[in-house]
Design an enzyme around this catalytic site. Structure first.
Site, mmCIF file in Angstrom:
data_model
loop_
_atom_site.group_PDB
_atom_site.id
_atom_site.type_symbol
_atom_site.label_atom_id
_atom_site.label_comp_id
_atom_site.label_asym_id
_atom_site.label_seq_id
_atom_site.Cartn_x
_atom_site.Cartn_y
_atom_site.Cartn_z
ATOM 1 N N HIS A 94 0.707 -0.982 0.083
ATOM 2 C CA HIS A 94 -0.364 -0.393 0.167
ATOM 3 C C HIS A 94 1.086 1.218 -0.376
ATOM 4 O O HIS A 94 1.875 1.493 1.224
ATOM 5 C CB HIS A 94 -1.688 0.035 1.517
ATOM 6 C CG HIS A 94 -1.715 1.362 1.337
ATOM 7 N ND1 HIS A 94 -2.231 1.801 0.036
ATOM 8 C CD2 HIS A 94 -1.746 1.922 2.631
ATOM 9 C CE1 HIS A 94 -2.996 2.904 0.292
ATOM 10 N NE2 HIS A 94 -3.061 3.250 1.822
ATOM 11 N N HIS A 96 0.749 5.368 -1.328
ATOM 12 C CA HIS A 96 0.640 7.356 -1.674
ATOM 13 C C HIS A 96 0.991 7.692 -2.924
ATOM 14 O O HIS A 96 1.206 8.617 -3.410
ATOM 15 C CB HIS A 96 -0.058 8.215 -0.616
ATOM 16 C CG HIS A 96 -1.425 7.438 0.385
ATOM 17 N ND1 HIS A 96 -1.777 8.117 1.393
ATOM 18 C CD2 HIS A 96 -1.460 6.359 1.192
ATOM 19 C CE1 HIS A 96 -2.607 7.451 2.142
ATOM 20 N NE2 HIS A 96 -2.090 6.103 1.807
ATOM 21 N N ASP A 119 1.175 -5.110 -20.965
ATOM 22 C CA ASP A 119 1.913 -5.991 -19.904
ATOM 23 C C ASP A 119 1.265 -6.342 -19.487
ATOM 24 O O ASP A 119 2.229 -7.420 -18.976
ATOM 25 C CB ASP A 119 3.158 -5.700 -20.582
ATOM 26 C CG ASP A 119 3.661 -5.940 -21.642
ATOM 27 O OD1 ASP A 119 3.387 -6.373 -23.015
ATOM 28 O OD2 ASP A 119 5.256 -4.640 -22.228
ATOM 29 N N HIS A 168 -8.752 8.100 -1.567
ATOM 30 C CA HIS A 168 -7.487 7.429 -1.011
ATOM 31 C C HIS A 168 -5.997 6.923 -1.531
ATOM 32 O O HIS A 168 -5.510 8.208 -2.314
ATOM 33 C CB HIS A 168 -8.220 5.712 -0.391
ATOM 34 C CG HIS A 168 -6.973 5.397 1.044
ATOM 35 N ND1 HIS A 168 -7.382 4.800 1.602
ATOM 36 C CD2 HIS A 168 -6.258 5.673 1.042
ATOM 37 C CE1 HIS A 168 -6.502 4.428 2.481
ATOM 38 N NE2 HIS A 168 -5.372 5.258 2.119
ATOM 39 N N TYR A 226 7.190 -14.400 -23.592
ATOM 40 C CA TYR A 226 7.960 -13.469 -23.589
ATOM 41 C C TYR A 226 9.183 -13.513 -22.328
ATOM 42 O O TYR A 226 9.146 -14.124 -22.000
ATOM 43 C CB TYR A 226 7.243 -11.671 -23.245
ATOM 44 C CG TYR A 226 7.915 -10.314 -22.920
ATOM 45 C CD1 TYR A 226 8.588 -10.047 -23.313
ATOM 46 C CD2 TYR A 226 8.568 -10.361 -21.861
ATOM 47 C CE1 TYR A 226 8.707 -8.585 -23.315
ATOM 48 C CE2 TYR A 226 8.996 -9.232 -21.153
ATOM 49 C CZ TYR A 226 9.241 -8.315 -21.859
ATOM 50 O OH TYR A 226 10.133 -7.618 -21.569
HETATM 51 ZN ZN LIG Z 1 -3.272 5.154 3.088
#
Ligand SMILES: [Zn+2]
Length: 231
Positions: A94, A96, A119, A168, A226
């Site tokens: 996670h 930002h 891709d 978010h 690939y």
């Molecule tokens: Zn966050």
């Protein structure tokens, strides 16, 4: 216990910083050992510069700390929801990161505008709905995981290893913690390119599906060709 996974998750967290995907202590990476259902995750609010592999926190799927002297990331319940719902994934990130977060804030999915996207992501990168006020009041982080899972009803999390949480920021995942970081970085680059492409041509749509399909399948399909042949 779990020394190897702790080292891997620690290194993956450092990569977030190295790739410029996090500011200050924002962002977290976790990895799971499916044999014991233990999750290793970054501690909450610790500076990347002073962090060590020994600071990684081990939790179970109920969020209980099994090992570690620090509090786990406050986003741990979101990671747990995703590990429970998506059994094929081994790592979660996670951040930002700026461009992906712009799309999350605009509540706009990222359509497949080119082969860089095709891709790695099989279709548009989806956006969740906003959480309701009762969801925010009753286990906000766990409910964030639940709205992601809800959005993936009918979607394959292996083909689409990322999501934008409305208002978010992004979550990305992969086969391992390092793979999840790579997907997080690719998402950020794809979002940056998409924003630039929309600036050049506002009414841009996705590229033809047969080109999307060709690029996705040659890398990830059963007859993928690939890269180098695996021995
Ligand atoms: Zn966050």
């Amino acid at each position: 216990m779990m020394e190897r996974l702790k080292e891997e998750v620690f290194q993956a967290n450092l990569q977030l910083k190295r790739y410029g995907l996090v500011t200050l202590t924002w962002g977290n990476v976790s990895g799971i050992d499916r044999s014991c259902l233990c999750i290793v995750i970054k501690p909450s609010g610790v500076e990347y510069e002073s962090m060590s592999a020994a600071d990684m926190v081990v939790v179970d799927l109920d969020g209980n700390v099994i090992e570690g002297h620090l509090q786990p990331s406050s986003d741990t319940p979101t990671h747990i929801e995703l590990y429970k719902a998506f059994p094929a994934i081994g790592g979660i990130v996670h951040t930002h990161s700026t461009y992906a977060t712009m799309f999350a804030q605009a509540c706009r999915e990222i359509p497949c505008l080119g082969t860089t996207h095709a891709d790695h992501f099989n279709g548009s990168v989806p956006v969740t709905r906003f959480l309701t006020s009762s969801e925010v009041e009753s286990g906000y982080e766990r409910q964030t995981g639940a709205v992601i899972v809800e959005r993936f009803n009918g979607l394959n999390p292996s083909g689409m290893p990322a999501v934008l949480v409305a208002g978010h920021a992004p979550f990305a995942w992969g086969r391992s913690a390092v793979d999840a970081v790579n997907n997080s970085l690719i998402l950020e680059r794809v979002a940056q390119m998409a924003l630039g492409s929309f600036q050049l041509s506002q009414n841009l749509g996705a590229i033809p599906s047969y080109i999307q399909e060709k690029h996705y399948q040659r890398k990830h399909g059963p007859q993928a060709y690939y890269g180098q042949k695996k021995l």
